[in-house]
Write an enzyme that holds these catalytic residues in place. Structure first.
Site, short mmCIF file in Angstrom:
data_model
loop_
_atom_site.label_atom_id
_atom_site.label_comp_id
_atom_site.label_asym_id
_atom_site.label_seq_id
_atom_site.Cartn_x
_atom_site.Cartn_y
_atom_site.Cartn_z
N GLY A 1 -1.89 -5.23 3.90
CA GLY A 1 -0.69 -4.85 4.64
C GLY A 1 -0.12 -3.53 4.16
NE ARG A 2 5.97 -3.92 3.11
CZ ARG A 2 7.07 -4.10 2.40
NH1 ARG A 2 7.19 -3.52 1.22
NH2 ARG A 2 8.06 -4.84 2.87
CB SER A 3 -2.29 0.27 4.16
OG SER A 3 -2.88 -0.63 5.07
N GLY B 1 0.80 -1.22 0.00
CA GLY B 1 0.00 0.00 0.00
C GLY B 1 0.83 1.27 0.00
CB ILE B 2 1.12 3.96 2.09
CG1 ILE B 2 -0.16 4.23 1.30
CG2 ILE B 2 1.88 5.26 2.35
CD1 ILE B 2 -1.22 4.98 2.10
#
Length: 378
Positions: A253-255, A231-232
């Protein structure tokens, strides 16, 4: 009939010329002006768009259509890998910089065919405003790169879509690295191979990410479930990042993932529907989260938290914010979500003297952000 045609053309020109930056950046990138008062230009080809974004002139660049880069740089067929399996919903990986060889040596080898244009974004030089007209400004098959000292940049009211979504290392939607004073606002990202937004390991300094719609729905994902994982990713060496009013939807994930030396003010965002985790906070990640809504997010922050985190847990604890942010922090709101309670305060002094975004109650976020974030909602 000729006069009617001329009037119609004149009307279109007048309508297009009315496109300008809407509002102003809050938070760390407050004061960014982009292309300022430069006369707007309207690219008609992908080559013109690349040229306008990459030259040394201050520019206001208005997109009035879809710029499809798919196929413009050919395709590559090579051997990649399948770290998450070969089921139809699983992403495969390009062996970029020998990633498969070095990090996934036991993963099955597979043939991958990807579009070359997606693997490296369009270079955006300093003093640029890239604006969409209505809902018509779309960049398809290629992202944007704000790097190598670029500064004073506004990206507003566009969509970036369809960048090799089947392949990890297929390309990022927006890359910022070694930059300053960047405002990403009312942008929609969808169907991206790698990161929807990444701040690289060099200093990106002052960045505001506001009112964007990060759409993680995908036919392919690293978790093989239709929820995009990448994501971010905020990994800069000296970064001040404001995230406000963003709609972060359907990620696993990764947000965001936050580390390096990144001070993040996450305020009034709406996270909705995750099959994994939202925050991942590594060493050097300093996160203050206030006034956000977490709906159907089972794991709001992945354990362990190796950085520092202030979750604005209650009205009494939140009074400490007044000294450094100029307001009492707002509690977050939760619906069918996991726990989110940590009150590290040692890093809050890093906010002192900075431009700080205002914060509304989470009840306002719940009703407003999903309907106002992203392209065409400005």
């Amino acid at each position: 009939m000729k006069y009617q045609g001329l009037l119609a053309i004149a009307g279109c020109i007048a309508s297009a010329s009315a496109v300008s930056v809407s509002g102003a950046a809050e938070g760390f990138a407050k004061g960014v002006t982009g292309g300022g008062s430069a006369t707007a230009v309207y690219p008609s080809t992908t080559a013109e768009l690349v040229s306008y974004l990459g030259d040394s002139e201050a520019r206001v660049i208005v997109l009035t259509k879809t710029f499809d880069f798919t196929g413009t740089e050919g395709t590559t067929t090579a051997t990649g890998c399948a770290p998450w399996g070969t089921a139809s919903a699983c992403q495969l990986a390009i062996n970029q910089n020998d990633w498969c060889t070095n990090y996934e040596p036991d993963a099955p080898s597979v043939s991958v065919t990807y579009d070359n244009a997606g693997t490296l974004g369009i270079t955006v030089k300093s003093n640029k405003s890239l604006l969409g007209s209505g809902s018509s400004g779309v960049i398809k098959g290629k992202g944007l790169r704000i790097v190598s000292g670029a500064s004073n940049i506004i990206i507003q009211n566009i969509a970036i879509t369809d960048i090799n979504p089947k392949y990890v290392w297929g390309g990022d939607a927006i890359t910022i690295n070694n930059a300053d004073m960047v405002w990403i606002d009312h942008v929609t990202t969808a169907r991206i191979g790698r990161q929807h937004l990444v701040l690289g390991t060099s200093a990106s300094n002052r960045v505001t990410i506001s009112n964007n719609y990060f759409n993680g729905v995908s036919s392919y994902s690293a978790t093989c479930d239709g929820y995009h994982y990448w994501g971010i990713y905020l990994d800069g060496s000296n970064d001040l990042v404001t995230m406000k009013g963003n709609y972060i939807y359907h990620f696993s994930g990764r947000s965001p993932k936050v580390q390096g030396n990144t001070l993040l003010h996450a305020v009034n965002n709406y996270w909705y529907d995750s099959s994994g985790h939202a925050f991942e906070i590594g060493s050097g990640g300093y996160v203050l989260a206030e006034g956000n809504v977490f709906q159907n997010i089972d794991t709001i922050v992945e354990s362990p938290v190796d950085g520092q985190l202030f979750t604005s847990p209650d009205s009494t604890t939140n009074k400490v914010c007044s000294t450094y942010l100029g307001h009492v922090c707002q509690v977050n709101g939760f619906g069918s979500s996991g726990t989110f309670s940590q009150a590290d305060t040692g890093f809050l002094s890093n906010f002192a003297g900075k431009n700080i975004a205002s914060a509304s109650a989470y009840t306002v976020v719940q009703s407003s952000v999903p309907s106002s974030a992203g392209q065409g909602k400005i």
